[in-house]
Design a protein around this motif. Sequence first.
Motif, PDB file in Angstrom:
ATOM      1  N   VAL A  40       0.842  -1.200   0.000  1.00  0.00           N
ATOM      2  CA  VAL A  40       0.000   0.000   0.000  1.00  0.00           C
ATOM      3  C   VAL A  40       0.875   1.247   0.000  1.00  0.00           C
ATOM      4  CG1 VAL A  40      -1.692   1.341   1.321  1.00  0.00           C
ATOM      5  CG2 VAL A  40      -2.006  -1.125   1.023  1.00  0.00           C
ATOM      6  N   ASP A  41       1.920   1.251   0.829  1.00  0.00           N
ATOM      7  CA  ASP A  41       2.837   2.403   0.856  1.00  0.00           C
ATOM      8  C   ASP A  41       3.490   2.626  -0.509  1.00  0.00           C
ATOM      9  OD1 ASP A  41       2.254   2.778   3.537  1.00  0.00           O
ATOM     10  OD2 ASP A  41       4.158   1.940   4.265  1.00  0.00           O
ATOM     11  N   ALA A  42       3.893   1.540  -1.176  1.00  0.00           N
ATOM     12  CA  ALA A  42       4.511   1.666  -2.505  1.00  0.00           C
ATOM     13  C   ALA A  42       3.511   2.231  -3.508  1.00  0.00           C
ATOM     14  CB  ALA A  42       5.031   0.309  -2.976  1.00  0.00           C
ATOM     15  N   ALA A  43       2.267   1.764  -3.453  1.00  0.00           N
ATOM     16  CA  ALA A  43       1.238   2.256  -4.377  1.00  0.00           C
ATOM     17  C   ALA A  43       0.951   3.734  -4.129  1.00  0.00           C
ATOM     18  CB  ALA A  43      -0.045   1.432  -4.218  1.00  0.00           C
ATOM     19  N   VAL A  44       0.825   4.115  -2.864  1.00  0.00           N
ATOM     20  CA  VAL A  44       0.564   5.521  -2.525  1.00  0.00           C
ATOM     21  C   VAL A  44       1.725   6.392  -2.991  1.00  0.00           C
ATOM     22  CG1 VAL A  44       0.335   7.147  -0.598  1.00  0.00           C
ATOM     23  CG2 VAL A  44      -1.010   5.038  -0.620  1.00  0.00           C
ATOM     24  N   GLU A  92      -5.770  -9.078  -3.289  1.00  0.00           N
ATOM     25  CA  GLU A  92      -4.421  -9.491  -2.922  1.00  0.00           C
ATOM     26  C   GLU A  92      -4.298 -10.990  -3.119  1.00  0.00           C
ATOM     27  OE1 GLU A  92      -1.613 -11.473  -0.490  1.00  0.00           O
ATOM     28  OE2 GLU A  92      -3.523 -11.121   0.501  1.00  0.00           O
ATOM     29  N   PHE A  93      -3.298 -11.379  -3.890  1.00  0.00           N
ATOM     30  CA  PHE A  93      -2.938 -12.782  -4.034  1.00  0.00           C
ATOM     31  C   PHE A  93      -1.455 -12.824  -4.359  1.00  0.00           C
ATOM     32  CE2 PHE A  93      -3.207 -17.074  -6.101  1.00  0.00           C
ATOM     33  CZ  PHE A  93      -3.535 -17.748  -4.944  1.00  0.00           C
ATOM     34  N   PHE A  94      -1.083 -12.841  -5.634  1.00  0.00           N
ATOM     35  CA  PHE A  94       0.323 -12.738  -6.007  1.00  0.00           C
ATOM     36  C   PHE A  94       0.709 -11.287  -6.261  1.00  0.00           C
ATOM     37  CE2 PHE A  94      -0.553 -17.158  -7.349  1.00  0.00           C
ATOM     38  CZ  PHE A  94       0.334 -17.777  -6.492  1.00  0.00           C
ATOM     39  N   PHE A  95      -0.275 -10.421  -6.265  1.00  0.00           N
ATOM     40  CA  PHE A  95      -0.068  -8.988  -6.408  1.00  0.00           C
ATOM     41  C   PHE A  95      -1.207  -8.290  -5.671  1.00  0.00           C
ATOM     42  CE2 PHE A  95      -2.493 -10.485 -10.041  1.00  0.00           C
ATOM     43  CZ  PHE A  95      -3.582  -9.621 -10.069  1.00  0.00           C
ATOM     44  N   PHE A  96      -1.001  -7.029  -5.383  1.00  0.00           N
ATOM     45  CA  PHE A  96      -2.032  -6.216  -4.739  1.00  0.00           C
ATOM     46  C   PHE A  96      -2.626  -5.274  -5.770  1.00  0.00           C
ATOM     47  CE2 PHE A  96       0.402  -7.517  -1.128  1.00  0.00           C
ATOM     48  CZ  PHE A  96      -0.475  -7.530  -0.071  1.00  0.00           C
ATOM     49  N   VAL A  97      -3.925  -5.037  -5.681  1.00  0.00           N
ATOM     50  CA  VAL A  97      -4.580  -3.966  -6.407  1.00  0.00           C
ATOM     51  C   VAL A  97      -5.057  -2.998  -5.339  1.00  0.00           C
ATOM     52  CG1 VAL A  97      -6.483  -3.297  -7.913  1.00  0.00           C
ATOM     53  CG2 VAL A  97      -5.256  -5.440  -8.339  1.00  0.00           C
ATOM     54  N   VAL A  98      -4.530  -1.768  -5.413  1.00  0.00           N
ATOM     55  CA  VAL A  98      -4.795  -0.764  -4.377  1.00  0.00           C
ATOM     56  C   VAL A  98      -5.532   0.411  -5.006  1.00  0.00           C
ATOM     57  CG1 VAL A  98      -3.742   0.746  -2.654  1.00  0.00           C
ATOM     58  CG2 VAL A  98      -2.681  -1.459  -3.179  1.00  0.00           C
ATOM     59  N   PRO A 137      -8.958   9.609  -3.229  1.00  0.00           N
ATOM     60  CA  PRO A 137     -10.248   9.680  -3.898  1.00  0.00           C
ATOM     61  C   PRO A 137     -10.157   9.600  -5.427  1.00  0.00           C
ATOM     62  CG  PRO A 137      -9.559  11.885  -3.347  1.00  0.00           C
ATOM     63  CD  PRO A 137      -8.505  10.944  -2.806  1.00  0.00           C
ATOM     64  N   SER A 138      -8.972   9.448  -5.969  1.00  0.00           N
ATOM     65  CA  SER A 138      -8.826   9.345  -7.429  1.00  0.00           C
ATOM     66  C   SER A 138      -9.442   8.038  -7.931  1.00  0.00           C
ATOM     67  CB  SER A 138      -7.351   9.366  -7.818  1.00  0.00           C
ATOM     68  OG  SER A 138      -6.744  10.558  -7.409  1.00  0.00           O
ATOM     69  N   PRO A 139      -9.965   8.039  -9.146  1.00  0.00           N
ATOM     70  CA  PRO A 139     -10.498   6.800  -9.725  1.00  0.00           C
ATOM     71  C   PRO A 139      -9.372   5.972 -10.342  1.00  0.00           C
ATOM     72  CG  PRO A 139     -10.861   8.601 -11.239  1.00  0.00           C
ATOM     73  CD  PRO A 139     -10.223   9.200 -10.001  1.00  0.00           C
ATOM     74  N   VAL A 140      -8.350   5.715  -9.541  1.00  0.00           N
ATOM     75  CA  VAL A 140      -7.130   5.059 -10.021  1.00  0.00           C
ATOM     76  C   VAL A 140      -6.811   3.891  -9.106  1.00  0.00           C
ATOM     77  CG1 VAL A 140      -4.640   5.375 -10.381  1.00  0.00           C
ATOM     78  CG2 VAL A 140      -6.221   7.222 -10.964  1.00  0.00           C
ATOM     79  N   VAL A 141      -6.379   2.797  -9.717  1.00  0.00           N
ATOM     80  CA  VAL A 141      -5.857   1.674  -8.945  1.00  0.00           C
ATOM     81  C   VAL A 141      -4.413   1.443  -9.349  1.00  0.00           C
ATOM     82  CG1 VAL A 141      -8.094   0.552  -8.621  1.00  0.00           C
ATOM     83  CG2 VAL A 141      -6.660  -0.090 -10.563  1.00  0.00           C
TER      84      VAL A 141
END
Length: 110
Positions: A14-18, A36-42, A46-50
């Motif tokens: 999460v820190d890396a994504a932020v 979350e499994f072999f990768f995270f989707v964060v 409020p952006s419409p971004v993952v």
Amino acid sequence: MTPGQIAHRTRRAVDAAVHAGRAHGLAVTDAHVLYEFFFFVVHLAPSPVVARVPTVLPRHVDLDHLAGRQRTELDVAAWFADRGSGHPAQLAHTPGAGSARRLLDDVSGS
């Protein structure tokens, strides 16, 4: 993995994504894990971004391979967007091997 190790890996992803989102000019105030499994989707709310953060990679995957796979994923998202399916936002800078290295270092603790 122990629950503590899983929580630590989740925090680092999460820190890396932020960090990556903010480096691209996003105002991220409420990031949360969607998958979350072999990768995270964060979700970088409020952006419409993952952000997709890999955490488990096969040994044969190097940074050039990972960067190529990221490019392919972005190309596929753009193809769908061009045909009216979804609304992926294109960042001014497409992540490459340098971004992949920073994300992997952030997640692995290197």
